[in-house]
Design an enzyme around this catalytic site. Structure first.
Site, PDB file in Angstrom:
ATOM      1  N   HIS A   1       1.212  -1.275  -0.068  1.00 22.68           N
ATOM      2  CA  HIS A   1       0.163   0.266   0.194  1.00 22.68           C
ATOM      3  C   HIS A   1       0.868   1.057  -0.112  1.00 22.68           C
ATOM      4  O   HIS A   1       1.255   1.145   0.977  1.00 22.68           O
ATOM      5  CB  HIS A   1      -0.949  -0.338   1.173  1.00 22.68           C
ATOM      6  CG  HIS A   1      -2.067   0.673   1.392  1.00 22.68           C
ATOM      7  ND1 HIS A   1      -2.014   2.904   1.330  1.00 22.68           N
ATOM      8  CD2 HIS A   1      -2.670   0.547   0.708  1.00 22.68           C
ATOM      9  CE1 HIS A   1      -3.237   2.557   1.341  1.00 22.68           C
ATOM     10  NE2 HIS A   1      -3.607   1.743   0.793  1.00 22.68           N
TER      11      HIS A   1
ATOM     12  N   ARG B   1      -7.054  10.394  -0.098  1.00 24.75           N
ATOM     13  CA  ARG B   1      -6.636  10.470  -1.336  1.00 24.75           C
ATOM     14  C   ARG B   1      -8.002  11.189  -2.011  1.00 24.75           C
ATOM     15  O   ARG B   1      -8.194  11.729  -2.876  1.00 24.75           O
ATOM     16  CB  ARG B   1      -5.572  10.106  -2.301  1.00 24.75           C
ATOM     17  CG  ARG B   1      -3.928   9.542  -1.765  1.00 24.75           C
ATOM     18  CD  ARG B   1      -3.199   8.723  -2.593  1.00 24.75           C
ATOM     19  NE  ARG B   1      -3.730   7.554  -1.511  1.00 24.75           N
ATOM     20  CZ  ARG B   1      -3.319   6.564  -2.178  1.00 24.75           C
ATOM     21  NH1 ARG B   1      -2.973   6.127  -3.711  1.00 24.75           N
ATOM     22  NH2 ARG B   1      -3.689   5.437  -1.539  1.00 24.75           N
TER      23      ARG B   1
END
Ligand SMILES: Cc1cc2nc3c(=O)[nH]c(=O)nc-3n(C[C@H](O)[C@H](O)[C@H](O)COP(=O)(O)OP(=O)(O)OC[C@H]3O[C@@H](n4cnc5c(N)ncnc54)[C@H](O)[C@@H]3O)c2cc1C
Ligand code: SF4
Ligand code: SF4
Ligand code: FES
Lengths: 604, 250
Positions: free
Chosen positions: A236, A256
């Site tokens: 990740h 995000r």
């Protein structure tokens, strides 16, 4: 013959995360007797940590969404080596599974017209993730738990399975111990479902807890099951890196999705510098368009921060290697910047990302509404796993089923965020359904005493090795360091060959570790037993990664940096040979159904 | 920058007793108490028992009493506690001890099974879905943040000092009941049990539970007091209660 306490079930489910709970609920609803085993307390499995959401093409926020788009997104994200049947079923069934959670008491965030709200996530064309702030996993596991406890399922909490029991070719139960007393237990079952989650603990920097030691994958392997796609591990892109004690902790992609941007130390939004061809047509060309997308403008395209995780992780490494990283060896993730765009930014951030706000405030003394976070890649998820049939979740071993993170196929070479939680409920349900069916059609098998004796002897050995120089933690630590350095995000032939040698030595050391004290609630002993699993899955990862001489999704080879169209035609499969050694083959991917091919063409 | 600190940890012995053992340990910047426990486990006491999973305050496994305060070990930073004298770490006191820092919390899981489960009204749409406004679910979502750390159960004097485990379900399960009762879709009536089996009357609103909740749930103000009011309303005015319960669902 030793007298161990013994339990009898039609279906035994090993693992009480989302997949295991959903399987147990379904099997129980089919009218069979169900036992559920888990290493921690109920409700504490990895699933509880999931943050961002679960993907289901309900089209509540953007009505252009439907299962076809979700299917195409999943295949594109997985770079076309997915089990396409699973990708199809997943996209079609996820909405119904999510509605079912609501019927069982889940309370998702709402749209203005009162439907389940959906958020943006990397690789998903439309806002698709049903969520509850950034604690979606808690909502999922608690809903299943609170529903499940009224379904007549027998739960064995803090029990660990160490071996699957076999009668001839068939799996007929499992053998394990309880943490509290360290006593051995026998679970006889007509069918067994593995739902044991991932293996992040094979690496030093990971989002996974102590439970993520790949037990189910290893248990299945030793029972003769085939594993697939073990080279595909998801790193990740955004894990915490400072202070050292929180290194690896996840920073959800939702940061995000809700407007967070990535910057290097020069303040440059480096994600605009490299956009893969496969995604060019879907990605914003400038920050302005990216922001409009985040704000829900249907004509805008995704900002490059929301490209797939494998790509974002590599871009971050590139910046760090080029000396453009942050002080502690990562890059900056900035959500605070949105105050330029909205006056109420701090409230917006706290409402959308409450646990991220909390996590940074408490663990790093950093206010994410004011300052950027420092982040770097962390080992997160196993795309590969036990090879199963897409419809039934059956393995190649009769009586053995697998679902959730420990099963492979749905995600191909790279998983899209949010596709795991939906995987758990779609395929957990299917595994429960077909395991119950199998149990109804078959009688109980016969437990082999010799296998029990061998398993208990093996499990107790660490207590007998007095005078051994090493405890289990040192071996575990060295293994994690080696996998991180030699079979991590960027891989090379010669390093992985070294890792294979290293694994041999670590096996030798693992077979000699000693543990002190007694069998009651003894984490040293448990760690010693887990080493077997960690080493098994590490070998499977390394051998599979060595064999795939190309770069695809989570598997990046510095010596073969390009995608090889030929390598898109097979999956790597490993299994244990008759002599005990790991075998490997390239299994051709079956021809995709014509209708699905057409969907992919249309969505290109 | 690292320095030596002494941690005084409760260790059980073979015959069910136990004592505090001192572990001098090197600590460094940013560490939390759970890091220290892991370090001691790896270096000095391989068999030191404790629960943990997420290391981020999300799973509610690592509850313990640090210098006598009920806390999550993974969210307690060393720079928040005095380090010039030994730091004590002991298991939660309201539950039977298992080993070292692990306690037997199984009572909590049994209590929950006795509370009537969620029972929704018919779906609003043909695809099996419902319509609810965000404003109507905010309160329920607050309660559903609970990570079942059981620190509130640990600190509540009704359980801790008076051991009313058979008559009182404790703050955690009052929050759970409140979440069900205030769920806009729920049609069940849990009022009779609230008075009897749940023992809501035992709570005398000391608010200790609210103070320790790591999820900052307003346990007393938002969950327990409204439940108490409903019980009282019902007693004096059963129809008024019924009306209140049904209204948000129409
Ligand atoms: C921090 C974090 C955030 C995430 N966020 C998201 C997200 O937003 N969206 C998304 O889709 N996915 C997310 N994921 C991924 C997702 O949460 C996991 O992949 C998923 O929860 C795995 O579920 P599972 O049911 O397969 O297994 P788990 O939830 O890992 O459960 C495994 C179970 O198996 C048991 N078990 C294991 N070994 C044994 C054994 N030997 N004997 C007995 N029991 C055993 C364990 O005790 C546990 O109960 C996230 C993961 C992490 C770590
Ligand atoms: S407010 Fe009530 S439930 Fe909470 S600690 Fe005090 S007595 Fe216990
Ligand atoms: S209400 Fe708060 S203190 Fe009580 S169990 Fe839940 S999270 Fe813990
Ligand atoms: S380890 Fe999960 S709350 Fe502390």
């Amino acid at each position: 013959m030793t007298n161990y306490e013994s339990f009898e079930y039609d279906v035994l489910v090993i693992g009480a995360g989302g997949a295991g709970l959903r399987a147990a609920i379904e099997a129980s609803a089919a009218g069979v007797k169900v036992g559920l085993v888990c290493k921690s307390l109920l409700g504490k499995a990895h699933t509880v940590m999931a943050e961002g959401g679960m993907a289901a093409a309900m089209g509540n926020v953007d009505d252009r969404d439907n299962w076809r788009v979700h299917f195409a997104d999943t295949m594109r994200g997985g770079q076309y080596v997915n089990n396409w049947r699973m990708a199809e079923l997943h996209a079609k069934e996820a909405p119904a599974r999510v509605h079912e959670l609501e019927a069982w008491g889940a309370v998702f965030d709402r749209t203005p017209d009162g439907k389940i709200l959906q958020r943006n996530f990397g690789g998903h064309k439309y806002p698709r993730l049903a969520h509850v702030g950034d604690r979606t996993g808690l909502e999922l596991i608690r809903t299943l738990q609170d529903h499940g406890i009224h379904q007549g399922i027998t739960v064995h909490m803090e029990y660990t399975i160490v071996t699957l029991l076999k009668d001839g070719d068939r799996v007929i139960g499992a053998f394990g111990y309880d943490r509290e007393r360290g006593r051995f237990k026998i679970f006889r079952a007509k069918a067994v479902v593995l739902a044991t989650g991932g293996l992040g603990r094979a690496y030093r920097i990971t989002t996974n807890s102590w439970e993520g030691t790949g037990d189910g994958v290893s248990l299945a392997y030793h029972a003769g099951a085939e594993l697939r796609d073990m080279e595909f591990i998801q790193f990740h892109p955004t894990g915490m890196i400072w202070p050292p004690s929180v290194r690896g902790l996840l920073v959800t992609e939702a940061v995000r999705g809700d407007g967070g941007i990535l910057k290097n130390k020069e303040g440059r939004r480096f994600m605009f510098d490299d956009i893969p061809d496969l995604y060019k047509s879907q990605t914003a060309t400038d920050p302005e368009e990216g922001w409009r997308y985040v704000m829900g403008d249907k004509n805008a395209r995704r900002p490059p921060e929301l490209l797939t995780r494998d790509h974002v992780a590599r871009c971050i490494l590139r910046e760090v290697k080029a000396g453009r990283g942050s002080p502690h060896g990562g890059v900056f993730l900035d959500i605070a910047w949105i105050k330029e765009k909205m006056p109420s930014a701090p409230e917006y951030i706290k409402r959308k990302l409450p646990s991220m706000y909390h996590q940074f405030m408490q663990l790093a003394s950093l206010d994410i509404t004011r300052e950027p976070m420092e982040i770097g890649p962390t080992t997160h998820y196993l795309m590969g796993g036990i090879r199963v049939d897409g419809d039934t979740q059956a393995t190649n071993i009769p009586g053995l089923f697998a679902a959730g993170e420990c099963a492979g196929g749905l995600h191909g070479a790279n998983r899209l965020g949010g596709n795991s939680l939906s995987d758990l409920i779609v395929f957990g349900k299917r595994a429960g359904e077909f395991a119950a069916k199998y149990a109804k059609e078959n009688s109980a098998g016969k437990v082999n005493d010799a296998q029990l004796e061998e398993a208990s002897r093996y499990a107790l050995e660490p207590f007998e090795r007095e005078g051994s120089p090493e405890g289990p933690y040192q071996v575990q630590h060295d293994l994690q360091g080696m996998m991180q350095d030699l079979v991590g995000i960027v891989r090379r032939q010669e390093e992985m060959a070294r890792a294979l040698d290293g694994l041999k030595q670590l096996w030798g050391r693992a077979n000699k570790v000693a543990v002190a004290s007694n069998r009651e609630y003894n984490p040293g002993w448990h760690t010693a037993l887990d080493l077997n699993h960690l080493l098994t899955v590490s070998e499977a990862i390394t051998r599979s990664a060595l064999d795939r001489k190309e770069s695809r999704g989570g598997h990046f080879r510095e010596d073969f940096p390009k995608k090889d169209p030929e390598a898109q035609k097979y999956n790597t499969v490993v299994w244990q040979g008759k002599d005990g050694a790991m075998q490997l083959r390239r299994e051709p991917i079956p021809e995709m159904a014509a209708e699905l091919k057409q969907v992919i063409e249309e969505m290109k | 920058m690292s320095k030596q600190v002494t941690f005084r940890i409760w260790r059980t012995d073979a015959n069910g007793g136990g004592k505090f053992v001192d572990y001098p340990t090197e600590v460094s910047e940013g560490m939390v108490v759970l890091d220290v426990v892991h370090k001691i486990q790896a270096e000095q006491a391989n068999d030191l028992a404790c629960r943990w999973n997420c290391k981020a305050g999300k799973c509610g496994s690592c509850s313990a009493e640090i210098n006598g305060m009920p806390k999550l070990m993974c969210m307690t930073r060393l720079d928040q506690i005095p380090l010039d004298k030994p730091v004590t770490i002991e298991p939660m006191r309201s539950f039977p001890r298992l080993r070292d820092l692990a306690t037997d919390v199984s009572w909590n899981f049994r209590v929950k099974t006795k509370i009537k489960k969620f029972n929704p009204r018919k779906p609003d749409a043909s695809d099996g879905s419902w319509r609810m406004a965000q404003a109507d679910v905010d309160r329920v979502q607050e309660f559903r943040k609970c990570i079942e750390c059981f620190l509130c159960q640990d600190v509540c004097h009704v359980l801790r000092d008076h051991h009313k485990h058979d008559e009182f379900i404790g703050p955690r399960f009052l929050v759970y009941t409140a979440a069900l009762e205030m769920h806009p879709l729920d049609t069940e009536d849990r009022l009779p049990e609230l008075k009897q089996a749940c023992g809501v009357g035992f709570c005398n609103i000391t608010k200790c539970c609210t103070k320790v909740c790591p999820e900052s749930i307003s346990i007393t103000d938002n969950a327990i007091i409204p439940l108490k009011e409903r019980v009282v309303d019902d007693f004096f005015d059963p129809l008024g209660w019924l009306w209140k319960k049904l209204r948000p669902k129409t």
